[in-house]
Scaffold this active site. Structure first.
Site, PDB file in Angstrom:
ATOM      1  N   SER A   1      30.034  45.992  43.982  1.00  9.08           N
ATOM      2  CA  SER A   1      28.586  46.002  44.143  1.00  9.08           C
ATOM      3  C   SER A   1      28.143  44.888  45.086  1.00  9.08           C
ATOM      4  O   SER A   1      27.326  45.108  45.998  1.00  9.08           O
ATOM      5  CB  SER A   1      27.899  45.831  42.787  1.00  9.08           C
TER       6      SER A   1
ATOM      7  N   ARG B   1      22.365  38.290  43.442  1.00  8.80           N
ATOM      8  CA  ARG B   1      22.390  38.623  42.011  1.00  8.80           C
ATOM      9  C   ARG B   1      21.103  39.329  41.610  1.00  8.80           C
ATOM     10  O   ARG B   1      21.134  40.279  40.802  1.00  8.80           O
ATOM     11  CB  ARG B   1      22.604  37.353  41.193  1.00  8.80           C
TER      12      ARG B   1
ATOM     13  N   HIS C   1      21.219  42.853  42.889  1.00 12.22           N
ATOM     14  CA  HIS C   1      22.146  43.597  42.018  1.00 12.22           C
ATOM     15  C   HIS C   1      21.458  44.007  40.721  1.00 12.22           C
ATOM     16  O   HIS C   1      21.615  45.135  40.249  1.00 12.22           O
ATOM     17  CB  HIS C   1      23.364  42.718  41.732  1.00 12.22           C
TER      18      HIS C   1
END
Length: 220
Positions: A19, A45, A48
């Site tokens: 990812s 992050r 994500h």
């Protein structure tokens, strides 16, 4: 039904790394250029967490936010959250790699405490704001993760302005329609390292992701 496109043989850690690889590859150079290498761990992050590159347009942080967060973690500074979802979502094993004194119980989230509820009723205010007022001394040199209640964020800004109480780091990511934009804007006047998602967007998962992203600068 075609199952050939599914990556069946990836473990959880492999899915996360793939990812991140895709985020790195798909994020435009223009948007990535807004962030330093250290800040990109936080930004990536958050992308994500929401599967949304638009997060990069509303993410803002002070230049010293990542360094301040890492320093606070190494020193074992207190962590205050405005929702139990944040408390549950934080990785204690990761926290303990910075300071072994961290436990789930050392993360303070008092919004459901009976004394907080009673204080809120007496004054006609939200429990989130009541919790901040009752635990104001905890915020000195603490990490404050706000992903739910804008009045908690506004309350901490008010403690700074009126009483000189300075957290080590503020993550301001409340979500909603009332007091949200206004509470985030207050951080402009708070001379404390901070990270925020501008506008109405936010939420507890993003607040968790921000601190985890800070940690990723040192965790391998």
């Amino acid at each position: 039904m075609d199952f050939s496109s599914i990556l069946w043989d990836l473990p959880g850690s492999g899915i996360e790394q793939e990812s991140f690889r895709r985020i790195d590859a798909e994020a435009s150079l223009e948007k990535k250029a807004k962030f330093t290498q250290e800040q990109w761990h936080v930004a990536r992050r958050l992308v994500h967490t929401g599967a949304d590159f638009a997060i990069l347009d509303i993410l803002e942080m002070t230049p010293d936010a990542v360094a301040a967060g890492l320093d606070a973690l190494h020193r074992g500074c207190g962590i205050y959250t405005d929702s139990n979802m944040i408390k549950a979502g934080l990785s204690v094993p990761k926290l303990q790699q910075f300071n072994p004194a961290y436990t789930r119980e050392s993360i303070l989230c008092p919004v459901a405490d009976p004394e907080v509820a009673a204080y809120a009723r007496e004054r006609g205010i939200t429990r989130a704001l009541a919790a901040v007022e009752l635990h104001k001394e905890f915020f000195r040199d603490a990490i404050f993760l706000c992903g739910n209640a804008p009045l908690a964020l506004a309350g901490v800004a008010k403690l700074y302005a009126e009483q000189g109480i300075r957290p080590a780091l503020i993550v301001g990511m409340p979500v909603g329609f009332v007091n949200v934009v206004e509470s985030k804007k207050l951080l402009d006047g708070v001379k404390v390292p901070w990270i925020r998602l501008n506008g109405r967007r936010g939420g507890s998962p993003f607040a968790v992701a921000a601190l985890h992203g800070i940690m990723e600068n040192e965790l391998k």
